[in-house]
Structure formats: C-alpha cells, structure tokens
Design a protein around this motif. Structure first.
Motif, PDB file in Angstrom:
ATOM      1  N   SER A   1       0.846  -1.195   0.000  1.00  0.00           N
ATOM      2  CA  SER A   1       0.000   0.000   0.000  1.00  0.00           C
ATOM      3  C   SER A   1       0.884   1.248   0.000  1.00  0.00           C
ATOM      4  O   SER A   1       2.011   1.231   0.495  1.00  0.00           O
ATOM      5  N   VAL A   2       0.344   2.320  -0.570  1.00  0.00           N
ATOM      6  CA  VAL A   2       1.101   3.567  -0.714  1.00  0.00           C
ATOM      7  C   VAL A   2       0.835   4.454   0.501  1.00  0.00           C
ATOM      8  O   VAL A   2      -0.212   5.091   0.598  1.00  0.00           O
ATOM      9  N   GLN A   3       1.762   4.476   1.443  1.00  0.00           N
ATOM     10  CA  GLN A   3       1.590   5.249   2.660  1.00  0.00           C
ATOM     11  C   GLN A   3       2.528   6.455   2.721  1.00  0.00           C
ATOM     12  O   GLN A   3       2.408   7.303   3.587  1.00  0.00           O
ATOM     13  N   ARG A   4       3.467   6.534   1.795  1.00  0.00           N
ATOM     14  CA  ARG A   4       4.418   7.644   1.782  1.00  0.00           C
ATOM     15  C   ARG A   4       4.929   7.829   0.354  1.00  0.00           C
ATOM     16  O   ARG A   4       4.631   7.028  -0.530  1.00  0.00           O
ATOM     17  N   LYS A   5       5.709   8.874   0.134  1.00  0.00           N
ATOM     18  CA  LYS A   5       6.274   9.108  -1.194  1.00  0.00           C
ATOM     19  C   LYS A   5       7.248   7.986  -1.544  1.00  0.00           C
ATOM     20  O   LYS A   5       7.994   7.514  -0.691  1.00  0.00           O
ATOM     21  N   MET A   6       7.223   7.584  -2.803  1.00  0.00           N
ATOM     22  CA  MET A   6       8.054   6.475  -3.251  1.00  0.00           C
ATOM     23  C   MET A   6       9.348   6.995  -3.875  1.00  0.00           C
ATOM     24  O   MET A   6       9.326   7.961  -4.635  1.00  0.00           O
ATOM     25  N   PRO A   7      10.468   6.345  -3.590  1.00  0.00           N
ATOM     26  CA  PRO A   7      11.730   6.756  -4.220  1.00  0.00           C
ATOM     27  C   PRO A   7      11.807   6.280  -5.671  1.00  0.00           C
ATOM     28  O   PRO A   7      11.158   5.306  -6.059  1.00  0.00           O
ATOM     29  N   CYS A   8      12.628   6.964  -6.461  1.00  0.00           N
ATOM     30  CA  CYS A   8      12.825   6.600  -7.857  1.00  0.00           C
ATOM     31  C   CYS A   8      13.754   5.384  -7.949  1.00  0.00           C
ATOM     32  O   CYS A   8      14.664   5.221  -7.137  1.00  0.00           O
ATOM     33  N   VAL A   9      13.517   4.535  -8.941  1.00  0.00           N
ATOM     34  CA  VAL A   9      14.326   3.342  -9.132  1.00  0.00           C
ATOM     35  C   VAL A   9      15.769   3.691  -9.508  1.00  0.00           C
ATOM     36  O   VAL A   9      16.695   2.920  -9.243  1.00  0.00           O
TER      37      VAL A   9
ATOM     38  N   ALA B   1      15.979  -3.462  -1.910  1.00  0.00           N
ATOM     39  CA  ALA B   1      14.612  -4.017  -1.883  1.00  0.00           C
ATOM     40  C   ALA B   1      14.448  -5.168  -2.874  1.00  0.00           C
ATOM     41  O   ALA B   1      13.334  -5.653  -3.058  1.00  0.00           O
ATOM     42  N   ASP B   2      15.555  -5.603  -3.503  1.00  0.00           N
ATOM     43  CA  ASP B   2      15.524  -6.710  -4.467  1.00  0.00           C
ATOM     44  C   ASP B   2      14.610  -6.377  -5.652  1.00  0.00           C
ATOM     45  O   ASP B   2      13.701  -7.132  -5.999  1.00  0.00           O
ATOM     46  N   ILE B   3      14.890  -5.238  -6.277  1.00  0.00           N
ATOM     47  CA  ILE B   3      14.055  -4.714  -7.344  1.00  0.00           C
ATOM     48  C   ILE B   3      13.914  -5.685  -8.518  1.00  0.00           C
ATOM     49  O   ILE B   3      12.876  -5.729  -9.184  1.00  0.00           O
ATOM     50  N   TYR B   4      14.935  -6.508  -8.750  1.00  0.00           N
ATOM     51  CA  TYR B   4      14.904  -7.408  -9.914  1.00  0.00           C
ATOM     52  C   TYR B   4      13.899  -8.546  -9.745  1.00  0.00           C
ATOM     53  O   TYR B   4      13.559  -9.220 -10.718  1.00  0.00           O
ATOM     54  N   ASN B   5      13.420  -8.761  -8.517  1.00  0.00           N
ATOM     55  CA  ASN B   5      12.397  -9.782  -8.270  1.00  0.00           C
ATOM     56  C   ASN B   5      11.070  -9.163  -7.841  1.00  0.00           C
ATOM     57  O   ASN B   5      10.200  -9.856  -7.317  1.00  0.00           O
ATOM     58  N   ALA B   6      10.917  -7.857  -8.082  1.00  0.00           N
ATOM     59  CA  ALA B   6       9.685  -7.157  -7.704  1.00  0.00           C
ATOM     60  C   ALA B   6       8.634  -7.299  -8.808  1.00  0.00           C
ATOM     61  O   ALA B   6       8.935  -7.692  -9.939  1.00  0.00           O
ATOM     62  N   ILE B   7       7.388  -6.958  -8.466  1.00  0.00           N
ATOM     63  CA  ILE B   7       6.284  -7.011  -9.423  1.00  0.00           C
ATOM     64  C   ILE B   7       6.053  -5.611  -9.983  1.00  0.00           C
ATOM     65  O   ILE B   7       5.677  -4.697  -9.238  1.00  0.00           O
ATOM     66  N   PRO B   8       6.247  -5.403 -11.296  1.00  0.00           N
ATOM     67  CA  PRO B   8       6.012  -4.075 -11.880  1.00  0.00           C
ATOM     68  C   PRO B   8       4.536  -3.854 -12.183  1.00  0.00           C
ATOM     69  O   PRO B   8       3.856  -4.744 -12.702  1.00  0.00           O
TER      70      PRO B   8
ATOM     71  N   ASP C   1       9.664  -7.129   0.192  1.00  0.00           N
ATOM     72  CA  ASP C   1       9.702  -6.649   1.577  1.00  0.00           C
ATOM     73  C   ASP C   1       8.646  -5.574   1.845  1.00  0.00           C
ATOM     74  O   ASP C   1       8.628  -4.975   2.924  1.00  0.00           O
ATOM     75  N   GLY C   2       7.750  -5.323   0.868  1.00  0.00           N
ATOM     76  CA  GLY C   2       6.712  -4.311   1.021  1.00  0.00           C
ATOM     77  C   GLY C   2       7.110  -2.941   0.514  1.00  0.00           C
ATOM     78  O   GLY C   2       6.277  -2.038   0.436  1.00  0.00           O
ATOM     79  N   CYS C   3       8.382  -2.765   0.170  1.00  0.00           N
ATOM     80  CA  CYS C   3       8.865  -1.483  -0.339  1.00  0.00           C
ATOM     81  C   CYS C   3       8.300  -1.217  -1.732  1.00  0.00           C
ATOM     82  O   CYS C   3       8.103  -2.142  -2.530  1.00  0.00           O
ATOM     83  N   LEU C   4       8.006   0.049  -2.016  1.00  0.00           N
ATOM     84  CA  LEU C   4       7.515   0.465  -3.321  1.00  0.00           C
ATOM     85  C   LEU C   4       8.530   1.401  -3.972  1.00  0.00           C
ATOM     86  O   LEU C   4       8.988   2.353  -3.342  1.00  0.00           O
ATOM     87  N   ILE C   5       8.864   1.130  -5.215  1.00  0.00           N
ATOM     88  CA  ILE C   5       9.852   1.911  -5.968  1.00  0.00           C
ATOM     89  C   ILE C   5       9.185   2.344  -7.274  1.00  0.00           C
ATOM     90  O   ILE C   5       8.442   1.580  -7.885  1.00  0.00           O
TER      91      ILE C   5
ATOM     92  N   GLY D   1       3.695   6.000 -15.367  1.00  0.00           N
ATOM     93  CA  GLY D   1       4.931   5.506 -14.785  1.00  0.00           C
ATOM     94  C   GLY D   1       4.795   4.063 -14.347  1.00  0.00           C
ATOM     95  O   GLY D   1       3.782   3.402 -14.618  1.00  0.00           O
ATOM     96  N   ILE D   2       5.807   3.589 -13.657  1.00  0.00           N
ATOM     97  CA  ILE D   2       5.841   2.209 -13.160  1.00  0.00           C
ATOM     98  C   ILE D   2       6.050   2.242 -11.654  1.00  0.00           C
ATOM     99  O   ILE D   2       6.830   3.047 -11.145  1.00  0.00           O
ATOM    100  N   VAL D   3       5.351   1.357 -10.944  1.00  0.00           N
ATOM    101  CA  VAL D   3       5.601   1.143  -9.512  1.00  0.00           C
ATOM    102  C   VAL D   3       5.955  -0.321  -9.327  1.00  0.00           C
ATOM    103  O   VAL D   3       5.184  -1.208  -9.700  1.00  0.00           O
ATOM    104  N   TRP D   4       7.147  -0.567  -8.766  1.00  0.00           N
ATOM    105  CA  TRP D   4       7.570  -1.933  -8.467  1.00  0.00           C
ATOM    106  C   TRP D   4       7.172  -2.256  -7.030  1.00  0.00           C
ATOM    107  O   TRP D   4       7.531  -1.532  -6.089  1.00  0.00           O
ATOM    108  N   HIS D   5       6.464  -3.372  -6.854  1.00  0.00           N
ATOM    109  CA  HIS D   5       6.081  -3.849  -5.521  1.00  0.00           C
ATOM    110  C   HIS D   5       7.082  -4.925  -5.111  1.00  0.00           C
ATOM    111  O   HIS D   5       7.107  -6.023  -5.668  1.00  0.00           O
TER     112      HIS D   5
END
Length: 325
Positions: free
Chosen positions: A6-14, A47-54, A258-262, A251-255
C-alpha cells in the motif's frame, strides 16, 4: 496472488536522480527538473528490485480504506505541513546543509493543525510517540471521507456507506484484456490504498466524464500488472515508454517482496505526461454492478444509480462512458 503493498508515503525513484536547471514540464513555475541517471539506486537494490512485481502507476489522488465509526471507510490523503515560520527555517537549512535528515523539528509547534480525525500514515518514523516528517518536511496522513463534506465530494461519489460499497475499476477476473467497473464491498478493500481518478482529479488525464456529467472511479494500487517490461536499464525503459502501446502510462511502480515500493515517472526520463492516448483507454470496459441484491433505490444523481442503468453494457474504452447524471 499475494496482496501488493500500500502507498503510505512518497516512493523513491528506481534510479539515482539529479537536478537539472531547466523549467519543469511536470510542475508549473518550477525552475528545475528532477531526472533519472542510468544508475539503479541503492534503495531499489536493497529491496531486491529485480524480483519485484512491476505495475502501472496511475495518475490520480491517493486514498486509503480502513475502519472509522465501526465500519470500513474511505480516507483521503492529507499531509500535515509546516507553518510559515518552520517552512522558512527548513528551506534555509536545506540551502545550507543539503540534508533534510539533520534538521530538528518540534512536531508540536512547527506544524499546521489538522482535524481531530486525522491519522498519520502507517510505517512512518516516530519519535517519542510523535510521527516525524519525511524528507520534504511533510507528515503523510489521512482523513475520513464524510458523506456531506464538500471538500471531498468526488471521493464521496465513489462510495456508499449504507451498503458499504465502492466503485472500483480493475481487470475483469476472466479476461485480462478487459476492464471492469463494479461495486466492491469496502470490507474487501480494508487496509488497501487506491487511486481516485476522474473528471475533477489531476486534470483528468484519462478523459473520464465531463463537467456536466463528472465520472470518478477507484483503482486499487497494483491492480494493473505489467507483463512484458524490458530489462531495468535507462535506455530500454525510455524506448518502452516512448514506443510501446503498453508504455503509454504515467509511470511504473515496483512492488518489492519486503513491502517497499519503488517508482519511475515518465518525467524522470524526460518524457511528457499527460499524453493523448493512454494505455488504459485502449482496452474495452464492461459494467458489472450487480446491485439488485441491495433492494434499494439509490439517489437519482449518484453514480451507483447511473451505473445500475447501464449494467452489463460493454464500451470500447473508458472515455466512451457517458453518464446522464
């Protein structure tokens, strides 16, 4: 499929970003641009971005569903912001130090008042029981959307608290190429964040409704997964956004696991937004309200009533839906 973050704060750029002294194409009167470099950020790697869900980043305003007054409620985003004196002090500090984390905030005195029903966003940093501001000097939070609150009338138009339902847009469960608008129990959306889109939100980039007949919908965050995203390289993403039909999104949001959003925004890559033909508007959409079980005469002007009149109808695209509200 696991529930996405869930989006609870501003997300950092990849990517690591840099400031360029050119007028922003994203915000009027902003004399600089924030652009992505070719370097993947440490936050994304951690956050292991390469295994995240885009997923598709949808352009609207952020909402949250949680309990209030003993039932599921829609909440609107309301960040607690510093008063003028504190904001001036903070900006002067940034100009001299460049690191917002070293700034000392007096949370009880430095911030504008918020309604008593305001709650801070989840997972934000706390100090002595007080929620602390983010790097922009804001404390992210939420306020409940009351039925007759004119400030949040467009939020209110997509919920019915008597029957605890919400107007939701997502993929049809049996056909990923088809969108579906349906009445979803608010209890099914508990502790999720969603994006409110429509006629009077953020300049209406998806072309929904009209001034005379406004139309607004909720989209759960992570609802539109991206299936054929290229490798995580600046040049490949730039080509994908610029040349692929699926890339006609904000844009794209990677889930991440660990719950982190990028995220990455078209503007990070020097591309324009909004654009004329969005990917969301390239798909057909079906209305599936199924409101008969409520045995209730909805208010004549409400969206639920008007969608019930076109139940089971199929449209070529979202912007083709015209409600005679």
């Amino acid at each position: 499929m696991r529930r996405l973050g869930s989006v609870q704060r501003k997300m950092p750029c990849v990517f690591v970003t840099e400031v360029k002294e050119e007028p922003s194409t994203k915000r009027e009167n902003q004399p600089f641009k924030v652009l992505a470099t070719e370097t993947v950020s440490h936050k994304a790697l951690d956050a292991d971005i390469y295994n995240a869900i885009p997923t598709e980043k949808v352009d609207g305003t952020c909402c949250y569903v949680t309990n209030y007054k003993g039932q599921p409620y829609l909440w609107a985003r309301l960040d607690r912001k510093p008063n003028k004196l504190a904001e001036k002090r903070f900006k002067n500090f940034l100009h001299s130090k460049q690191n917002s984390k070293e700034f000392f905030w007096n949370v009880e005195e430095d911030f504008k008042p918020v309604p008593e029903c305001w709650i801070p966003a989840k997972d934000i940093e706390q100090l002595n029981g007080n929620p602390m501001p983010d790097e922009n000097g804001h404390i992210p939070g939420w306020v409940p959307v009351e039925k007759n609150n004119k400030q949040y009338c467009w939020h209110s138009s997509v919920v019915n608290y008597e029957f605890e339902i919400a107007l939701v847009l997502r993929h049809h469960p049996d056909d990923p190429g088809l969108l579906e608008i349906s009445a979803v129990p608010l209890s099914d959306l508990l502790e999720q964040t969603l994006e409110l889109i429509g006629t009077n939100i953020n300049g209406n980039p998806y072309g929904l409704g009209s001034k005379k007949h406004p139309l607004h919908l909720l989209i759960p965050h992570g609802a539109f997964q991206i299936r054929n995203l290229p490798t995580l390289k600046h040049s490949d993403l730039l080509s994908w956004f610029d040349g692929c039909r699926e890339g006609k999104i904000e844009g794209i949001v990677w889930h991440c696991n660990d719950g982190c959003l990028i995220k990455v925004h078209r503007h990070h890559l020097g591309l324009c937004w909004p654009i004329p033909d969005t990917y969301m508007n390239s798909k057909p959409v079906i209305i599936n309200m199924n409101l008969n079980k409520y045995e209730y005469a909805f208010d004549a002007k409400c969206l639920f009533n008007h969608f019930s009149k076109i139940d089971n109808q199929k449209f070529g695209r979202l912007k083709d839906i015209i409600l005679n509200v």
